[in-house]
Motif scaffolding. Structure first.
Motif: not given
Length: 601
Positions: A431, A481-482, A485-486, A488-489, A580, A583-584, A587
């Protein structure tokens, strides 16, 4: 009784030649003489020892009296102390050096730290005097003595705070200062021998480094070199030296500086030691192999003392480029970071940071990534950041990791990111790399086409590594997860920042692949994971789980498994997991909406 026996055997031996003393005479002298000390008859014993007629006897047998004498001297409060001290000094003057050496080294051996310090402070002076009296035959004896002394010094606890060093609560500082004085005459002798051979190690630079070794083996320099190297790896590598602002007067810093100075004095230039990994393999004359002569941890400690604490700067010429020194130090850093000891890891991080700070940003090229050390250091650094038990070292590791990436040019960054995504299996590290990719893409978009490595055809292979699920819908979303999420960002940023009509990053030409390889499997994975955890939550609430069943999360420390979670703790963990996933998904939904809007423009 003992005094009478001693007087009789001494009177008997007065009329005999030295080779006429029997084994019984030695035994009686030893037993009776020691008993005189233990029984408090030291004044009478002093009279016998000082008697001119008894000097041949004392010379041959006197060293056997050392054990009880030294015990009295260590106690310091014995009423017979002055007499015992006088006897001890006389024995050091008249007894045979080799026998004295054996006797003193036997008494040097202690186990309790307080006793260790007291015996060192008492015996180092006499030991030095005995060794100097051996003349040209002293080298092997010096090596034995230095090894025994260092074994004892290493038993003393290290000061952990400036106050402990200042107060010298464990007497390590005093012992190191005495040790520094102990080796000084031997170092000076070795330096004079080296100077007589016509070499001045202090003036050696670049081309001279490979010719810096002595042309013939010298036992004295060899023994001193072995000692200095052992001090570096066994003692100084574990000490956290304080800077002058923290501790203006530091005996340990002075001792470390003296060791570096000693190395230079005996013909071991510090630049050659630090840069040894970059030099051609050298045929070393004598009986010591190169790795025995120059232990890797000792060389790493030299580099740390020079680059972090800036000790003996005059002995390290400023002609070496920061990149050249960094290349050499990378080998030392890799070694230190691979160790388990906190002190070594900390020194590895400090050396890496100081070496990097001397290098300009964006100045390291991709060719350096072909060097083994530039691959091993990041791998070891990742282990520090992820599994080191000390929070301060993990935080420091992350800081240095980012600093190292800042020094690469864009092409090297690109290759480095590829390498780390392939070799690192830790979600947090992946991430972090993805976050840096986003930073580089943003910089490339702002600068236009001047730097193409993070745009278009160059960027797409990197994005293909990032925008995917390792195991498709079955990927463990919590564990990854890390990274997810990164990713997706990053995708959200690219969709917002890059217009479909311009397609500078190339993502719009591959959006259908990104959806099939990443977005759709992620949607399925979120739904599957949520369903599973909702069911677990329901069963836990209803109390239907078997008590014998292992908890859904098992934690161990070392080989010891921690107690099973309570129901409340398990419920909290399940709620956290569901949060979690929410939140995922939020996004993910936002990214899908942005893609749809952009494609319709």
């Amino acid at each position: 009784m003992a005094l009478d026996q001693l007087s009789e055997v001494v009177q008997k031996c007065q009329s005999l030649p030295e080779d006429g003393y029997s084994t019984e005479d030695y035994d009686v002298f030893t037993v009776a003489g020691r008993a005189c000390v233990e029984e408090g008859n030291s004044l009478q014993l002093l009279s016998i020892v000082l008697d001119e007629k008894n000097q041949d006897i004392v010379q041959c047998m006197g060293w056997n009296l050392l054990p009880p004498l030294i015990q009295v001297l260590l106690k310091k409060d014995d009423q017979n102390l002055p007499h015992c001290l006088a006897i001890f000094k006389h024995l050091i003057e008249v007894c045979r050096p080799k026998e004295l050496l054996i006797g003193l080294l036997e008494q040097l051996e202690q186990d309790d730290p307080e006793s260790v310090a007291q015996s060192l402070l008492l015996l180092l002076g006499p030991l030095q005097k005995v060794l100097l009296s051996l003349g040209v035959r002293k080298s092997s004896s010096l090596g034995l003595a230095l090894s025994s002394v260092l074994d004892q010094v290493c038993k003393l606890p290290l000061p952990m705070t400036p106050e402990q060093e200042q107060d010298d609560v464990f007497s390590l500082c005093r012992c190191c200062s005495e040790l520094q004085a102990f080796i000084r005459p031997f170092v000076e002798e070795a330096r004079d021998q080296h100077s007589a051979e016509g070499r001045d190690p202090g003036t050696l630079v670049m081309g001279d480094l490979e010719r810096a070794l002595p042309q013939k083996e010298d036992e004295l320099r060899t023994e001193l070199l072995k000692f200095c190297m052992q001090v570096l790896s066994r003692l100084l590598l574990g000490v956290q030296l304080k800077d002058q602002e923290t501790l203006p007067e530091s005996p340990l810093r002075d001792f470390a500086s003296s060791i570096l100075l000693s190395l230079g004095s005996i013909g071991e230039p510090l630049p050659a030691l630090v840069h040894q990994p970059l030099l051609r393999h050298r045929r070393t004359p004598g009986f010591l192999e190169e790795e025995v002569r120059y232990p890797k941890e000792s060389l790493a400690c030299v580099a740390h003392l020079l680059f972090v604490h800036l000790l003996q700067p005059d002995m390290f010429p400023a002609v070496y480029s920061p990149v050249y020194s960094l290349r050499a130090n990378m080998v030392h850093v890799s070694l230190l970071l691979s160790r388990a000891e906190q002190s070594r890891i900390q020194k590895g991080l400090e050396l890496y940071e100081k070496s990097l700070l001397r290098v300009e940003d964006l100045s390291l090229g991709v060719d350096l990534l072909e060097l083994r050390s530039f691959l091993s250091v990041p791998q070891n650094l990742v282990k520090v950041m992820t599994i080191c038990p000390h929070q301060n070292l993990r935080t420091k590791g992350l800081k240095v990791f980012q600093l190292s990436m800042d020094k690469f040019n864009t092409e090297a960054k690109y290759k480095f990111f590829q390498l780390m995504l392939k070799t690192s299996h830790h979600s947090g590290v992946q991430g972090y790399i993805i976050k840096n990719i986003r930073t580089q893409v943003d910089s490339a978009l702002k600068s236009g086409d001047s730097d193409p490595w993070f745009l278009g055809v160059y960027l797409l292979p990197l994005l293909r590594c990032v925008l995917r699920l390792p195991e498709g819908p079955e990927t463990d979303l919590l564990q990854n997860m890390d990274r997810i999420m990164e990713s997706l960002n990053l995708l959200r940023y690219l969709v917002i920042r890059d217009k479909v009509t311009e397609n500078q990053t190339g993502i719009w030409a591959e959006m259908y692949k990104i959806e099939d390889r990443f977005l759709k499997p992620l949607r399925v994975g979120i739904n599957m994971s949520r369903a599973h955890y909702e069911r677990e939550l329901l069963l836990t609430r209803e109390g239907r789980k078997s008590k014998a069943k292992e908890p859904s999360v098992s934690v161990s420390v070392g080989d010891e498994k921690l107690p099973q979670m309570t129901t409340d703790t398990e419920l909290q963990a399940l709620h956290s997991a569901l949060h979690t996933f929410d939140m995922m998904e939020s996004v993910l939904v936002r990214v899908e909406e942005l893609i749809e809007v952009k494609e319709e423009e």
